[in-house]
Design a protein around this motif. Sequence first.
Motif, PDB file in Angstrom:
ATOM      1  N   MET A  71       0.837  -1.218   0.000  1.00 20.25           N
ATOM      2  CA  MET A  71       0.000   0.000   0.000  1.00 20.25           C
ATOM      3  C   MET A  71       0.867   1.262   0.000  1.00 20.25           C
ATOM      4  N   MET A  72       0.384   2.250  -0.726  1.00 21.35           N
ATOM      5  CA  MET A  72       1.054   3.547  -0.813  1.00 21.35           C
ATOM      6  C   MET A  72       1.268   4.132   0.574  1.00 21.35           C
ATOM      7  N   GLU A  73       2.385   4.801   0.756  1.00 19.73           N
ATOM      8  CA  GLU A  73       2.582   5.542   2.016  1.00 19.73           C
ATOM      9  C   GLU A  73       2.932   6.980   1.728  1.00 19.73           C
ATOM     10  N   LEU A  74       2.245   7.872   2.383  1.00 19.80           N
ATOM     11  CA  LEU A  74       2.565   9.294   2.236  1.00 19.80           C
ATOM     12  C   LEU A  74       3.184   9.775   3.532  1.00 19.80           C
ATOM     13  N   LYS A  75       4.299  10.512   3.397  1.00 22.42           N
ATOM     14  CA  LYS A  75       4.981  11.042   4.585  1.00 22.42           C
ATOM     15  C   LYS A  75       4.272  12.309   5.073  1.00 22.42           C
ATOM     16  N   GLU A  76       4.795  12.862   6.125  1.00 21.50           N
ATOM     17  CA  GLU A  76       4.252  14.094   6.730  1.00 21.50           C
ATOM     18  C   GLU A  76       4.416  15.282   5.767  1.00 21.50           C
ATOM     19  N   TYR A  77       5.458  15.208   4.926  1.00 23.95           N
ATOM     20  CA  TYR A  77       5.756  16.312   4.008  1.00 23.95           C
ATOM     21  C   TYR A  77       6.071  15.697   2.646  1.00 23.95           C
ATOM     22  N   TYR A  78       5.276  16.029   1.634  1.00 25.40           N
ATOM     23  CA  TYR A  78       5.509  15.416   0.325  1.00 25.40           C
ATOM     24  C   TYR A  78       5.164  16.360  -0.816  1.00 25.40           C
ATOM     25  N   ALA A  79       5.728  16.040  -1.978  1.00 26.89           N
ATOM     26  CA  ALA A  79       5.495  16.850  -3.179  1.00 26.89           C
ATOM     27  C   ALA A  79       4.947  15.949  -4.282  1.00 26.89           C
ATOM     28  N   LEU A  80       3.799  16.353  -4.848  1.00 29.19           N
ATOM     29  CA  LEU A  80       3.196  15.623  -5.969  1.00 29.19           C
ATOM     30  C   LEU A  80       3.657  16.332  -7.240  1.00 29.19           C
ATOM     31  N   LEU A  81       4.310  15.585  -8.126  1.00 29.97           N
ATOM     32  CA  LEU A  81       4.974  16.222  -9.266  1.00 29.97           C
ATOM     33  C   LEU A  81       4.335  15.852 -10.607  1.00 29.97           C
ATOM     34  N   ASN A  82       4.513  16.760 -11.562  1.00 30.96           N
ATOM     35  CA  ASN A  82       4.073  16.526 -12.957  1.00 30.96           C
ATOM     36  C   ASN A  82       2.584  16.203 -13.093  1.00 30.96           C
ATOM     37  N   VAL A  83       1.799  16.797 -12.220  1.00 30.38           N
ATOM     38  CA  VAL A  83       0.385  16.434 -12.203  1.00 30.38           C
ATOM     39  C   VAL A  83      -0.452  17.526 -12.880  1.00 30.38           C
ATOM     40  N   ASN A  84      -1.590  17.135 -13.457  1.00 27.30           N
ATOM     41  CA  ASN A  84      -2.521  18.098 -14.055  1.00 27.30           C
ATOM     42  C   ASN A  84      -3.519  18.518 -12.980  1.00 27.30           C
ATOM     43  N   ASP A 137      -4.728  22.642 -15.356  1.00 28.02           N
ATOM     44  CA  ASP A 137      -3.400  23.226 -15.585  1.00 28.02           C
ATOM     45  C   ASP A 137      -2.432  22.060 -15.672  1.00 28.02           C
ATOM     46  N   ALA A 138      -1.759  21.961 -16.833  1.00 27.68           N
ATOM     47  CA  ALA A 138      -0.873  20.820 -17.045  1.00 27.68           C
ATOM     48  C   ALA A 138       0.446  21.002 -16.295  1.00 27.68           C
ATOM     49  N   ASN A 139       1.037  19.862 -15.939  1.00 26.33           N
ATOM     50  CA  ASN A 139       2.419  19.845 -15.462  1.00 26.33           C
ATOM     51  C   ASN A 139       2.674  20.731 -14.241  1.00 26.33           C
ATOM     52  N   GLN A 140       1.941  20.487 -13.191  1.00 25.96           N
ATOM     53  CA  GLN A 140       2.058  21.273 -11.962  1.00 25.96           C
ATOM     54  C   GLN A 140       2.712  20.450 -10.855  1.00 25.96           C
ATOM     55  N   TYR A 141       3.088  21.152  -9.802  1.00 22.95           N
ATOM     56  CA  TYR A 141       3.491  20.439  -8.577  1.00 22.95           C
ATOM     57  C   TYR A 141       2.651  20.972  -7.426  1.00 22.95           C
ATOM     58  N   VAL A 142       2.428  20.121  -6.445  1.00 20.23           N
ATOM     59  CA  VAL A 142       1.688  20.516  -5.236  1.00 20.23           C
ATOM     60  C   VAL A 142       2.445  19.953  -4.044  1.00 20.23           C
ATOM     61  N   LYS A 143       2.845  20.852  -3.120  1.00 20.17           N
ATOM     62  CA  LYS A 143       3.532  20.395  -1.902  1.00 20.17           C
ATOM     63  C   LYS A 143       2.561  20.389  -0.734  1.00 20.17           C
ATOM     64  N   ILE A 144       2.620  19.311   0.033  1.00 18.46           N
ATOM     65  CA  ILE A 144       1.714  19.156   1.177  1.00 18.46           C
ATOM     66  C   ILE A 144       2.533  18.881   2.430  1.00 18.46           C
ATOM     67  N   ARG A 145       2.244  19.659   3.462  1.00 21.40           N
ATOM     68  CA  ARG A 145       2.902  19.420   4.749  1.00 21.40           C
ATOM     69  C   ARG A 145       1.821  19.319   5.820  1.00 21.40           C
ATOM     70  N   GLY A 146       1.832  18.206   6.531  1.00 24.63           N
ATOM     71  CA  GLY A 146       0.798  18.002   7.560  1.00 24.63           C
ATOM     72  C   GLY A 146      -0.578  17.976   6.916  1.00 24.63           C
ATOM     73  N   ASN A 147      -1.478  18.842   7.412  1.00 24.64           N
ATOM     74  CA  ASN A 147      -2.846  18.865   6.888  1.00 24.64           C
ATOM     75  C   ASN A 147      -3.001  19.679   5.617  1.00 24.64           C
ATOM     76  N   ASN A 148      -2.006  20.516   5.309  1.00 25.63           N
ATOM     77  CA  ASN A 148      -2.234  21.582   4.341  1.00 25.63           C
ATOM     78  C   ASN A 148      -1.426  21.515   3.054  1.00 25.63           C
ATOM     79  N   LEU A 192      14.903  18.487  -0.031  1.00 24.31           N
ATOM     80  CA  LEU A 192      15.330  17.121   0.288  1.00 24.31           C
ATOM     81  C   LEU A 192      14.496  16.468   1.385  1.00 24.31           C
ATOM     82  N   GLU A 193      13.918  17.298   2.206  1.00 25.87           N
ATOM     83  CA  GLU A 193      13.051  16.790   3.277  1.00 25.87           C
ATOM     84  C   GLU A 193      11.786  16.122   2.722  1.00 25.87           C
ATOM     85  N   ALA A 194      11.332  16.611   1.566  1.00 28.87           N
ATOM     86  CA  ALA A 194      10.017  16.190   1.071  1.00 28.87           C
ATOM     87  C   ALA A 194      10.082  14.890   0.280  1.00 28.87           C
ATOM     88  N   GLN A 195       9.155  14.015   0.548  1.00 25.54           N
ATOM     89  CA  GLN A 195       8.979  12.793  -0.248  1.00 25.54           C
ATOM     90  C   GLN A 195       8.452  13.240  -1.620  1.00 25.54           C
TER      91      GLN A 195
END
Length: 441
Positions: A1-14, A24-35, A49-52
Amino acid sequence: MMELKEYYALLNVNVVDGYGGYPDANQYVKIRGNNIVEKGPMAEYHRDLEAQELDLKGLFLMPGLIDAHVHLAGGRGSGDYGDTEIMMEPKMVRAMRSVYESQKMLKRGITSARDISWNGLYLKRIFGEGILPGPRIVACGPGLARTGGHCDSYQLTEEYVKEQHFWAVLSDGNDECRKWVRRILREGADQIKFWASGGGNWPTDRITDTHYTPDEMKTICNEAHMIKGTMVCSHAETRETIRMSVEAGADTIEHGEELDEELAEKMAERGIILVPTLALLVNWYTAVAPIGEDAVKLIRPDAFLYRTIDDKTTAEEGKAYTQQVKDSFRLAREKGVKIALGSDTVYEPATEYGESSLLEFKELIRCGMSVREAIKAATLTAAEALGMSHRIGTVEAGKAADLLIMKKDPTTDADVLYRHENILWTIMNGRLTVDEGRFAF
Ligand SMILES: [Zn+2]
């Protein structure tokens, strides 16, 4: 099963942001904790480097869906006396079943819901604890209905209805209305609901009747608004009751199928949101309350209202009503009234949790919205109806990370969101909550 860390970046996503546009094509979204903490084009992405990091190339990210009108009643009822059957079961059984109903919605991508029932007050707490997966519940608690109004099952005694009803409390006169608003807020309600018109379930509950005086409506609205940030939603099915609700200060109009130009303009001007519950109303005389002898038997038993006992809804009247529902909706859109998705899911098997929300999504489109507009109605505008647009409803830095990761572009046609197998992950408060249709915790 997928695991998401406390701080992560979703890359190359629409990204479909909730504002009603194309992805919007080719975006990134960074998530830390709840936000969500950052969002932008990949060209501006700075590795931390901290971010998954997760590469979501080819996938689509959008806000979780929001249903602005449900009753997590926890009952099982069908046919003519569904609500009465529900009141025969222990409240505890209904409370437990409402967890299943909420989870069923979450599995269809609905990460928030505005509930009108006693259960929502408590579901809100237990899902908020983060132990059980469940949608964010914005609770109205039970709504206020007059004696003989939209909850008052005539088959039972008044005392029994008061004790057992799941979506309403009987409240008459300014003093009782004031007291009930305070009681419901005391239980943790975020909003207050009342029935300005009837709802069409019982002999004294015709949708064409006005159920509260202007004074009572004002008392309810003023009392709710005294506690800042509390919104009021009014069930109003006639022109007169929509007008009275608007004047009294209601923040959202539920159903509202009899708008005229002046009212639509006033609602647009004041930012009052319409929750048209189209799938319910468009199908009212075909699926919910069929016309003909049965309907007469169902809603006007012999003991009641001799003055109307011979009234029958004709096929023409049924058709005219359906047309009125559609015309009112079109007028609202033309005048720029904010429109939010609300399914009015009330109990199974009559209405299925999750499924009904997506059927409403389809109905909004069938009645004239583009898929992108319907997505906005189910995200940003629904968040506004919940009084939660500062936290949810769009993909923006500072908002809660309530997100759907979709395998296909949800803006192309209604079926993409309708088919839950297109949802790869549902993230709530930054936490992976549904992974390919299974709860992640
Ligand atoms: Zn409802």
